[in-house]
Design a protein around this motif. Structure first.
Motif, short mmCIF file in Angstrom:
data_model
loop_
_atom_site.label_atom_id
_atom_site.label_comp_id
_atom_site.label_asym_id
_atom_site.label_seq_id
_atom_site.Cartn_x
_atom_site.Cartn_y
_atom_site.Cartn_z
N PHE A 79 3.03 18.24 10.40
CA PHE A 79 2.54 17.11 9.61
C PHE A 79 1.50 17.64 8.62
CE2 PHE A 79 2.99 14.25 13.66
CZ PHE A 79 4.35 14.10 13.43
N VAL A 80 1.24 16.85 7.57
CA VAL A 80 0.13 17.20 6.68
C VAL A 80 -1.13 16.61 7.31
CG1 VAL A 80 -0.86 16.90 4.37
CG2 VAL A 80 1.60 17.26 4.64
N SER A 81 -2.18 17.43 7.38
CA SER A 81 -3.43 16.96 7.99
C SER A 81 -4.26 16.19 6.97
CB SER A 81 -4.19 18.19 8.50
OG SER A 81 -5.57 17.94 8.47
N PRO A 82 -5.12 15.27 7.42
CA PRO A 82 -6.00 14.56 6.48
C PRO A 82 -6.90 15.50 5.68
CG PRO A 82 -5.98 13.44 8.60
CD PRO A 82 -5.23 14.73 8.79
N THR A 83 -7.11 16.73 6.19
CA THR A 83 -7.96 17.67 5.46
C THR A 83 -7.21 18.32 4.30
OG1 THR A 83 -7.29 19.51 6.84
CG2 THR A 83 -9.23 18.30 7.57
N GLY A 84 -5.90 18.08 4.23
CA GLY A 84 -5.08 18.73 3.20
C GLY A 84 -4.40 19.98 3.75
N ASP A 85 -4.86 20.47 4.94
CA ASP A 85 -4.17 21.59 5.59
C ASP A 85 -2.96 21.01 6.32
OD1 ASP A 85 -6.11 23.35 4.71
OD2 ASP A 85 -7.36 23.06 6.48
N LEU A 131 -11.14 18.35 14.78
CA LEU A 131 -10.37 19.59 14.64
C LEU A 131 -10.12 19.88 13.16
CD1 LEU A 131 -7.75 18.89 17.46
CD2 LEU A 131 -10.03 19.88 17.63
N VAL A 132 -11.17 20.25 12.48
CA VAL A 132 -11.08 20.36 11.03
C VAL A 132 -11.06 21.81 10.55
CG1 VAL A 132 -12.08 18.10 10.62
CG2 VAL A 132 -13.60 20.07 10.84
N GLU A 133 -11.08 22.76 11.50
CA GLU A 133 -11.01 24.16 11.09
C GLU A 133 -9.93 24.88 11.83
OE1 GLU A 133 -14.89 25.93 11.06
OE2 GLU A 133 -15.48 24.43 9.59
N GLU A 134 -9.36 25.90 11.15
CA GLU A 134 -8.29 26.66 11.78
C GLU A 134 -8.79 27.24 13.11
OE1 GLU A 134 -5.06 28.40 9.28
OE2 GLU A 134 -6.09 30.22 9.87
N GLY A 135 -7.96 27.17 14.13
CA GLY A 135 -8.36 27.72 15.43
C GLY A 135 -8.79 26.63 16.41
N MET A 136 -9.16 25.46 15.90
CA MET A 136 -9.53 24.36 16.81
C MET A 136 -8.25 23.63 17.17
SD MET A 136 -12.57 22.67 14.67
CE MET A 136 -14.29 22.93 15.02
N ALA A 164 0.83 -1.21 0.00
CA ALA A 164 0.00 0.00 0.00
C ALA A 164 0.86 1.26 0.00
CB ALA A 164 -0.90 0.00 1.23
N PRO A 165 0.35 2.35 -0.57
CA PRO A 165 1.05 3.64 -0.49
C PRO A 165 1.10 4.16 0.94
CG PRO A 165 -0.75 3.72 -2.10
CD PRO A 165 -0.90 2.45 -1.32
N ILE A 166 1.89 5.21 1.14
CA ILE A 166 1.96 5.92 2.42
C ILE A 166 1.23 7.25 2.21
CG2 ILE A 166 3.58 7.19 3.91
CD1 ILE A 166 5.54 4.84 3.59
N ASP A 167 0.46 7.70 3.19
CA ASP A 167 -0.25 8.97 3.00
C ASP A 167 0.63 10.15 3.46
OD1 ASP A 167 -0.61 8.95 5.89
OD2 ASP A 167 -2.15 10.46 5.52
N PHE A 168 0.26 11.35 3.02
CA PHE A 168 1.08 12.54 3.32
C PHE A 168 1.21 12.76 4.83
CE2 PHE A 168 -0.79 14.46 -0.84
CZ PHE A 168 0.13 13.75 -1.59
N GLY A 169 0.18 12.39 5.60
CA GLY A 169 0.21 12.63 7.05
C GLY A 169 1.26 11.79 7.73
N ASP A 170 1.25 10.48 7.48
CA ASP A 170 2.24 9.60 8.10
C ASP A 170 3.61 9.83 7.46
OD1 ASP A 170 2.31 7.97 10.25
OD2 ASP A 170 1.71 6.14 9.24
N GLY A 171 3.60 10.18 6.17
CA GLY A 171 4.86 10.48 5.47
C GLY A 171 5.59 11.65 6.12
N SER A 172 4.84 12.58 6.75
CA SER A 172 5.49 13.74 7.38
C SER A 172 6.29 13.36 8.61
CB SER A 172 4.49 14.81 7.80
OG SER A 172 3.32 14.81 7.08
N GLY A 173 6.12 12.15 9.13
CA GLY A 173 6.85 11.75 10.34
C GLY A 173 8.07 10.91 10.02
N PHE A 224 -1.88 20.10 19.49
CA PHE A 224 -1.85 20.11 18.02
C PHE A 224 -3.10 20.79 17.48
CE2 PHE A 224 -4.93 16.66 18.04
CZ PHE A 224 -4.61 15.95 19.19
N GLY A 225 -3.02 21.17 16.23
CA GLY A 225 -4.17 21.86 15.64
C GLY A 225 -4.13 21.78 14.14
N SER A 226 -4.95 22.59 13.53
CA SER A 226 -5.08 22.59 12.09
C SER A 226 -4.80 24.00 11.60
CB SER A 226 -6.51 22.16 11.78
OG SER A 226 -6.70 22.05 10.42
N VAL A 227 -3.88 24.15 10.64
CA VAL A 227 -3.62 25.47 10.05
C VAL A 227 -3.52 25.36 8.54
CG1 VAL A 227 -2.44 26.84 11.82
CG2 VAL A 227 -1.15 25.18 10.51
N ARG A 228 -3.84 26.46 7.89
CA ARG A 228 -3.80 26.43 6.44
C ARG A 228 -2.38 26.55 5.91
NH1 ARG A 228 -8.85 29.02 6.44
NH2 ARG A 228 -9.71 27.13 7.33
N GLY A 229 -1.61 27.47 6.51
CA GLY A 229 -0.27 27.75 5.99
C GLY A 229 0.77 26.75 6.48
#
Ligand code: XUL
Length: 526
Positions: free
Chosen positions: A321-327, A287-292, A206-215, A304-309
Motif C-alpha cells: 500500500f502507499v503509506s500516508p507518509t508518501g513511502d 511507524l513513520v521511519e524505515e525499520g519500524m 470526496a477523492p480517494i487517497d493513495f493509501g486506500d486506493g492501493s487496496g 506491516f511497516g514503512s519502506v522507501r522503495g
C-alpha cells in the motif's frame, strides 16, 4: 491555555469511533464510539455486517454508517467535546468496501438540511442498498478474470501492488456489474467506505487517497493513478464513476454547514481526505521511519511497516500500500492468529494461565518440534483447506504444542516478510494477544529485535487525528515532520520493552530453514 485540537474518525467493521487530540499537550482529550449491532439494532447486523445464507457474501448497509455519524456527533456534544475548536478532521475506515451512489447523491450531499437527520436525507442516494465489505470472498471468478487481463499473478502485482484478492474493490465492482448491470448503469459514483464518510462531512463526492486506493486492484502502484487496463478489465465506463486519487495529506474541503449548525463545529473546520484503517494505523502506532514495524496480534495477525522503495511480493501473498507518509507500506495478513491459539487452548482445555505456563517451562526451539496451525484456511502461505500438521511433535505433549504454535506463527511471519526488505529495528506490538509478554519474548527472539508493547485500542482513529494535524499544518504552510507529530503521543503508549535473548535468537536463526521445509512439505502433500 493554548490548544490545537484535531478529530479522528474510524468507521470499522463493528463500530464508528472518534478520538479528539490536542497536539500542544500531546494528549487524547476524549474518545467516543457507536457500536453498530448494539446501538443501531434496526439495521439487523451481526458484528456490523448482514448475515447471509452464503458465507462468502458479506455486506453492510451504508445507511447504518450514515446514521452512526449523527449518533456519534450527538454523543460527542453530550460529553461536552469542544467541537467548535476542532481545526481539522481526518477519517479512517475498513479497507476495500465499496459504496454505490446514484445520480441524486451529489445534490443530496450538497443540500443537507441541519434540521433533519442525515439518514432521512441520504436514504435514497444508493444504487445498491448494501456495500460489500472486506470480509466478502465471493469474487474468485472476477479475480481470475482481472488477473488474466493484467498478465497473471506477476502482472497484477506489478500493476497494482497486490495479486487480485476477493475482498479488493475491483473484483467486487466487476461482480456488481456482472450480476446487476442495470444498477451498475444507475451508479454515478463509486466510493470506498473512507471516501463515502468524508463525502458526507464535506457535502460533496470526496477523492480517494493513495493509501486506500492501493487496496482496490485498480490503482497503478508506481504512478499512483487509475490503471487503465485494470479499469477496462473490471467494468465499462468505470473511470467516469471513480473520484480522483490524491495524496493522503490533501485537505479536500471545509465541513458542511449541516455539522456546524447541528453540532457546533466551526465553519472553518478543514477536512482531510479519508484513508484505510491500515495506513491510518501505521501513523497511529508511529511507524513513520524505515525499520519500524507493527505486529498486530488480533483475531488475525498483521505485520506491516514503512519502506522507501516500491518492493513487491512476487509470490503474491502480501500487499503493498502507499503509506500516508508518501513511502510504501508492505502488509501481510495471517488468518490463523488469535483464533488459532484459542482453538489450540480449547483443544487442550487450557486457560491463558496454563498456556503461558507451558511457554515458561519449554525451551526455545522446542527440541526441533514444529506445528503448522491451519485451524482455518490460511492466507499466508496460501492454504485452501484447514488442517494441522506436526513435525517431530507428539500431539499428547500439551506444553510442547503450546510453544510450537507461537514459534510457528513468528517463524512464518519472519519467513514470509523477507520480500519487504525491512530489517526491523523495533517491533511495535498491539492487539489482544500482545498483552502476554511471554508471546512477545518469542517474537523478539525470532526477529532478534526489541519488541515494544503498546497499549492502544484505537490506533486507526488516532492515526486519522494525527494525519489531520499533519495535513492541517501543511495547509497552513508549516512543514512538520511525521516524527514531530507522532512521537509525543506514541511514547506515552509504550507499556514494556522486550529484548531478545542471544541464545534463543541463535536457535531460531537455525530453525528458520527447518520451518520453511516443513511448510513446503505440507503444501506439497496437501
Ligand atoms: C486489510 C484488510 C483489513 C481491513 C479491516 O487488507 O482487509 O485489515 O482493512 O478493516
Amino acid at each position: 491555555m493554548v490548544e490545537n485540537l484535531f478529530l479522528g474518525l474510524d468507521c470499522s467493521t463493528q463500530s464508528l469511533s472518534a478520538i479528539l487530540i490536542d497536539t500542544v499537550s500531546k494528549s487524547v482529550i476524549l474518545e467516543e464510539s457507536v457500536n453498530f449491532e448494539r446501538d443501531l439494532p434496526q439495521y439487523k447486523t451481526h458484528k456490523g455486517f448482514l448475515q447471509n445464507a452464503d458465507p462468502l457474501l458479506v455486506h453492510s448497509p451504508p445507511l447504518l454508517w450514515v446514521e452512526a455519524l449523527d449518533l456519534l456527533c450527538q454523543r460527542l456534544v453530550k460529553k461536552g467535546a469542544p467541537l467548535s475548536k476542532v481545526k481539522a478532521i481526518g477519517g479512517s475506515a475498513q479497507q476495500h468496501g465499496s459504496v454505490y451512489l446514484n445520480a441524486t447523491a451529489e445534490k443530496s450531499l450538497q443540500t443537507l438540511d441541519p434540521k433533519k437527520p442525515l439518514q432521512e436525507q441520504l436514504k435514497n442516494i444508493f444504487s445498491q442498498k448494501t456495500a460489500p465489505i472486506w470480509m466478502d470472498s465471493s469474487t474468485s471468478k472476477e479475480c481470475e478474470e482481472i488477473r488474466r487481463a493484467l498478465g497473471g499473478v506477476k502482472g497484477a502485482i506489478k500493476a497494482t501492488g497486490s495479486n487480485t484478492f476477493e475482498r479488493f474493490t475491483g473484483p467486487q465492482i466487476r461482480k456488481f456489474y456482472k450480476t446487476n448491470p442495470n444498477a451498475y448503469e444507475d451508479t454515478a459514483h463509486i466510493a470506498l467506505v473512507s471516501s463515502f464518510m468524508t463525502s458526507i462531512l464535506i457535502g460533496k463526492i470526496a477523492p480517494i487517497d493513495f493509501g486506500d486506493g492501493s487496496g482496490m486492484n485498480l490503482m497503478d502502484i508506481q504512478k499512483k493513478s487509475w490503471h487503465a487496463v485494470s479499469l477496462e478489465a473490471t467494468a465499462p465506463d468505470l473511470a467516469s464513476k471513480l473520484p480522483p486519487l490524491v495524496a493522503s495529506s490533501t485537505i479536500v474541503g471545509t465541513i458542511h454547514p449541516y455539522f456546524t449548525v447541528r453540532y457546533g463545529f466551526s465553519p472553518k473546520t478543514q477536512v482531510l481526505v479519508g484513508s484505510g484503517d491500515n495506513p491510518n494505523s501505521l501513523i497511529g502506532l508511529g511507524l513513520v521511519e524505515e525499520g519500524m514495524v507493527g505486529l498486530s496480534l488480533g483475531t488475525s495477525f498483521t505485520y506491516f511497516g514503512s519502506v522507501r522503495g516500491c518492493h513487491l511480493d512476487s509470490k503474491g501473498e502480501g500487499h503493498l500500500f502507499v503509506s500516508p507518509t508518501g513511502d510504501y507500506m508492505p502488509l501481510l495478513c495471517f488468518h490463523n492468529g488469535a483464533l488459532a491459539i484459542e482453538a489450540l487452548r480449547h483443544h487442550y482445555h487450557l486457560d491463558w494461565e496454563g498456556f503461558l505456563y507451558a511457554l515458561k517451562v519449554t525451551p526455545p526451539g522446542n527440541h526441533g518440534a514444529i506445528l503448522l496451525p491451519y485451524f482455518e484456511p490460511e492466507i499466508v502461505p496460501l492454504v485452501k483447506e484447514r488442517g494441522l500438521r506436526r513435525f517431530d511433535l507428539d500431539p499428547t505433549d500439551v506444553k510442547a504444542n503450546c510453544r510450537a504454535i507461537i514459534e510457528a506463527q513468528m517463524l512464518s511471519t519472519k519467513l514470509h516478510s523477507l520480500w519487504m526488505h525491512i530489517k526491523p529495528t523495533f517491533i511495535y506490538a498491539t492487539g489482544g494477544v500482545s498483552i502476554h509478554t511471554p508471546i512477545l519474548q518469542i517474537a523478539s527472539d525470532v526477529f532478534n529485535c526489541p519488541v515494544l508493547q503498546l497499549s492502544v485500542s484505537k490506533s486507526s482513529a488516532l492515526g486519522a487525528a494525527l494525519r489531520a494535524a499533519h495535513g492541517y499544518a501543511l495547509h497552513e504552510g508549516e512543514e512538520l515532520s511525521w516524527q514531530a507529530i507522532t512521537s509525543g503521543f506514541i511514547s506515552k503508549l509504550i507499556q514494556a520493552r522486550i529484548d531478545p535473548h542471544k541464545e534463543a535468537a541463535t536457535i531460531y536463526e537455525k530453525m528458520q530453514e527447518k520451518y520453511a521445509s516443513c511448510e513446503q512439505t505440507y503444501r506439497g502433500d496437501s
